[in-house]
Design a protein around this motif. Structure first.
Motif, short mmCIF file in Angstrom:
data_model
loop_
_atom_site.label_atom_id
_atom_site.label_comp_id
_atom_site.label_asym_id
_atom_site.label_seq_id
_atom_site.Cartn_x
_atom_site.Cartn_y
_atom_site.Cartn_z
N ALA A 65 51.17 32.51 33.13
CA ALA A 65 51.27 32.10 34.53
C ALA A 65 50.01 32.45 35.31
CB ALA A 65 52.48 32.75 35.18
N THR A 66 49.60 31.54 36.18
CA THR A 66 48.45 31.84 37.05
C THR A 66 48.82 32.92 38.05
OG1 THR A 66 49.08 29.98 38.45
CG2 THR A 66 47.35 29.58 36.82
N ASP A 67 50.08 32.98 38.45
CA ASP A 67 50.56 34.02 39.36
C ASP A 67 51.49 34.94 38.57
OD1 ASP A 67 51.65 35.64 41.33
OD2 ASP A 67 52.10 33.99 42.71
N LEU A 68 50.93 36.01 38.04
CA LEU A 68 51.69 36.92 37.18
C LEU A 68 52.82 37.62 37.93
CD1 LEU A 68 48.68 38.40 35.20
CD2 LEU A 68 50.47 36.90 34.28
N ALA A 69 52.60 37.94 39.18
CA ALA A 69 53.65 38.62 39.97
C ALA A 69 54.85 37.71 40.14
CB ALA A 69 53.10 39.04 41.32
N ALA A 70 54.60 36.45 40.47
CA ALA A 70 55.70 35.49 40.65
C ALA A 70 56.45 35.25 39.34
CB ALA A 70 55.17 34.18 41.21
N ALA A 71 55.76 35.38 38.22
CA ALA A 71 56.38 35.18 36.91
C ALA A 71 57.14 36.43 36.44
CB ALA A 71 55.34 34.79 35.87
N GLY A 72 57.09 37.49 37.23
CA GLY A 72 57.83 38.70 36.90
C GLY A 72 57.15 39.60 35.88
N VAL A 73 55.82 39.54 35.80
CA VAL A 73 55.08 40.38 34.86
C VAL A 73 54.78 41.71 35.55
CG1 VAL A 73 52.97 40.63 33.50
CG2 VAL A 73 54.09 38.39 33.69
N ALA A 74 55.28 42.80 34.98
CA ALA A 74 55.08 44.13 35.57
C ALA A 74 53.69 44.68 35.26
CB ALA A 74 56.16 45.09 35.07
N GLN A 75 53.21 44.48 34.05
CA GLN A 75 51.91 45.01 33.62
C GLN A 75 50.82 43.96 33.88
OE1 GLN A 75 53.66 45.81 29.66
NE2 GLN A 75 52.55 47.76 29.81
#
Length: 183
Positions: free
Chosen positions: A106-116
């Motif tokens: 995902a270009t937006d890791l936060a929106a994709a739920g990536v913690a690290q």
């Protein structure tokens, strides 16, 4: 525990006089058996496995969602690519991301739920570098993407959304690609 120590110790005691007296246990001189010259330390090749192989087709089935572990695997995959080129095999590599691994695309890791996110950024950098190599294609499973949720336009540049990577595995397999799981 005592028996584990006794066997190596017994071997050492039995062989010590031979080495002290300069005797050899085989016909070859010890320096030939234990060749420590720079030429002997050269990396081994894969000549036998690659005999008559002109194109190396690998389908990387990526489900590993741990960005630290995946970054390490991507380093080995890059080495595999370079090893093929060095040994005159043309690489053709398909990366198929499915399951939780699609979040890392995902270009937006936060929106994709990536913690690290910092670690995931390293994965993305390595993926981008691999995409620049000739013969590399990357796909993301839309079935897995819908669970995130993630849409095709939210993927890193160069990664293609496909309907079902199980069908990708079947199709590329029938075209001669060897499937290697990265999980």
């Amino acid at each position: 525990m005592q028996f584990k120590l006794l066997i190596p110790l017994a071997c050492f005691i039995l062989l010590l006089p031979a080495f002290v007296n300069g005797a050899q246990l085989c016909e070859e001189p010890l320096d030939a058996v234990f060749d420590l010259t720079p030429a002997a330390a050269a990396a081994p090749d894969d000549r036998e496995a690659l005999r008559d192989v002109e194109v190396g087709r690998i389908f990387w089935d990526v489900t590993l969602a741990d960005p630290v572990a995946l970054a390490g695997r991507l380093g080995v995959i890059r080495q595999t690519y370079e090893d093929m080129v060095r040994q005159n095999v043309k690489p053709e590599m398909i990366f198929a991301f499915r399951g939780g691994a699609v979040r890392l695309l995902a270009t937006d890791l936060a929106a994709a739920g990536v913690a690290q996110r910092e670690e995931a950024a390293v994965v993305q950098k390595r993926l981008s570098a691999l995409l620049e190599l000739p013969g590399v294609r990357m796909e993301s499973c839309y079935i897995a993407m819908r669970r995130v949720p993630l849409e095709p336009q939210q993927l890193l540049s160069g990664i293609h959304s496909v309907g079902n990577t199980f069908l990708s595995a079947m199709g590329y397999g029938q075209r001669g690609f060897v499937s290697i799981a990265i999980n």
